[in-house]
Write a protein that holds these residues in place. Sequence first.
Motif, mmCIF file in Angstrom:
data_model
loop_
_atom_site.group_PDB
_atom_site.id
_atom_site.type_symbol
_atom_site.label_atom_id
_atom_site.label_comp_id
_atom_site.label_asym_id
_atom_site.label_seq_id
_atom_site.Cartn_x
_atom_site.Cartn_y
_atom_site.Cartn_z
ATOM 1 N N LYS A 1 21.924 44.645 31.593
ATOM 2 C CA LYS A 1 23.357 44.662 31.917
ATOM 3 C C LYS A 1 24.016 45.806 31.159
ATOM 4 O O LYS A 1 23.797 45.973 29.964
ATOM 5 N N VAL A 2 24.811 46.583 31.879
ATOM 6 C CA VAL A 2 25.539 47.704 31.286
ATOM 7 C C VAL A 2 27.024 47.491 31.572
ATOM 8 O O VAL A 2 27.408 47.172 32.707
ATOM 9 N N MET B 1 32.810 54.256 38.040
ATOM 10 C CA MET B 1 31.566 53.747 37.457
ATOM 11 C C MET B 1 30.458 53.691 38.505
ATOM 12 O O MET B 1 29.342 54.170 38.290
ATOM 13 N N PHE B 2 30.796 53.115 39.655
ATOM 14 C CA PHE B 2 29.799 52.957 40.715
ATOM 15 C C PHE B 2 29.328 54.318 41.239
ATOM 16 O O PHE B 2 28.145 54.512 41.534
ATOM 17 N N ASN C 1 21.102 57.621 41.476
ATOM 18 C CA ASN C 1 20.253 56.721 42.280
ATOM 19 C C ASN C 1 19.921 55.414 41.562
ATOM 20 O O ASN C 1 18.793 54.915 41.630
ATOM 21 N N ILE C 2 20.910 54.880 40.857
ATOM 22 C CA ILE C 2 20.741 53.606 40.159
ATOM 23 C C ILE C 2 21.374 52.510 41.010
ATOM 24 O O ILE C 2 22.581 52.528 41.263
ATOM 25 N N ASN C 3 20.561 51.577 41.466
ATOM 26 C CA ASN C 3 21.047 50.506 42.331
ATOM 27 C C ASN C 3 21.690 49.392 41.511
ATOM 28 O O ASN C 3 21.165 48.968 40.477
ATOM 29 N N ALA D 1 21.554 54.945 32.841
ATOM 30 C CA ALA D 1 22.891 54.474 33.225
ATOM 31 C C ALA D 1 23.885 54.673 32.093
ATOM 32 O O ALA D 1 25.026 55.121 32.313
ATOM 33 N N VAL D 2 23.489 54.339 30.874
ATOM 34 C CA VAL D 2 24.383 54.492 29.726
ATOM 35 C C VAL D 2 24.789 55.948 29.556
ATOM 36 O O VAL D 2 25.981 56.265 29.383
ATOM 37 N N ARG D 3 23.832 56.852 29.637
ATOM 38 C CA ARG D 3 24.149 58.275 29.473
ATOM 39 C C ARG D 3 25.018 58.791 30.618
ATOM 40 O O ARG D 3 25.947 59.584 30.400
ATOM 41 N N ALA D 4 24.742 58.328 31.830
ATOM 42 C CA ALA D 4 25.533 58.768 32.981
ATOM 43 C C ALA D 4 26.990 58.322 32.850
ATOM 44 O O ALA D 4 27.920 59.101 33.124
ATOM 45 N N LEU D 5 27.197 57.093 32.435
ATOM 46 C CA LEU D 5 28.560 56.572 32.299
ATOM 47 C C LEU D 5 29.281 57.214 31.115
ATOM 48 O O LEU D 5 30.485 57.499 31.180
ATOM 49 N N HIS D 6 28.556 57.451 30.030
ATOM 50 C CA HIS D 6 29.155 58.107 28.860
ATOM 51 C C HIS D 6 29.673 59.488 29.244
ATOM 52 O O HIS D 6 30.763 59.902 28.828
ATOM 53 N N SER D 7 28.916 60.169 30.070
ATOM 54 C CA SER D 7 29.334 61.500 30.537
ATOM 55 C C SER D 7 30.483 61.396 31.536
ATOM 56 O O SER D 7 31.460 62.146 31.450
ATOM 57 N N ALA D 8 30.376 60.450 32.473
ATOM 58 C CA ALA D 8 31.393 60.324 33.521
ATOM 59 C C ALA D 8 32.774 60.033 32.949
ATOM 60 O O ALA D 8 33.785 60.531 33.456
#
Length: 408
Positions: A342-343, A360-361, A368-370, A393-400
């Motif tokens: 869970k993130v 986020m989505f 490509n994270i479902n 996912a954590v790195r992608a969201l931290h950047s976003a």
Amino acid sequence: MSLLVQKYGGTSVGTVERIEAVADRVAATQQAGNDVVVVVSAMSGETNRLLGLATELSDRPSTREMDVLLSTGEQVTIALLSIALHKRGVPAISFTGSQVRILTDESHSKARIEHIDCERINGELSQGRVVVVAGFQGADEKGNITTLGRGGSDTTAVALAAALRADECQIYTDVDGVYTTDPRICEGARRLEKITFEEMLELASQGSKVLQIRSVEFAGKYNVPLRVLSSFKDGPGTLITLDQEEDMERAIVSGIAFTRDEAKVVVRGVPDQPGVAARVLVPVSEANIEVDVIVQNSGVDNTTDLTFTVSRGDLARTLEVLGGVVERLGAKQVETDDRIAKVSIVGVGMRSHAGVAAKMFSALAHDNINIELITTSEIKTSVVIEERYMELAVRALHSAFELSGSKE
């Protein structure tokens, strides 16, 4: 003059050398003109050692006797720290939880604090002494020793700070504050100067291990300023307060939490009728199993699929509980997946900004994270995904959400 409550965890007092370092820090705090109450945990590894001794003797030892046993770990530390302070010329006195009258209910191994009598502590402080208190423990009305459960020393410290009306409760640990996410996963993670109780509670409940959830709840309820600091290096740490300064630059998202300790359960083909969710989930709750994310989907054949998550360690017990329930309901099957994570994104700024969840989505979709499940609150959005994609996912969201940077 300020009254400070300082808490030092097991790692901070794990060796004699580290206890000496804590004594230096406490002495400096008092010599700066402060009254000081110190709460300590057992030395790192001691609780596990005691647990091991008990399990050698019994597979199911009495919870009362386990409380008596485990409380001795903190008793060793308070005496050693007081001895170290005496060596430095600092008047200090140590107390167990029962000696300072931390009154709890009778729930052994997971007791809750009901009252603290501050008379003895205040008397010692008035004499210029540092008061060193054993964390994690108290006593019930009958005088039985009780313990507060995992992370109970944090709760002891916050409760004492509330009862004593301390100016600040300082939690010393092996990190130097609360970060936007775990620096071991995301190099760009930065320390936050300040965060609200609400945000910290959500981060703690969603997987952040910096503070124990009950301690944050207690601090928020009684408005006790909390500061997370490092035992091993100087710095301002992170202040956790009720205040939300209007002139502060408030980020939409303050931090990203995650947990691998998740398992998914899907009960397929249960009758689509009122009360079916209760018939499935109430027995799980009565077995003292905490359910997290819950999703119910209605089908076209008058049946529904009920999906929920539990702690990975509770999965086997959950299936035992569901065995009879599913049979009585006539469900088609039960599916499980213990390879999920869970993130969560957390921030009070989410209240006043639209499109946060969509962002986020989109960030997850870009890599490509479902997303398997979604749950939201006013200041949090959580997704359940495959465990193998968690760090990505954590790195992608931290950047976003642009959480990296040097500004604190």
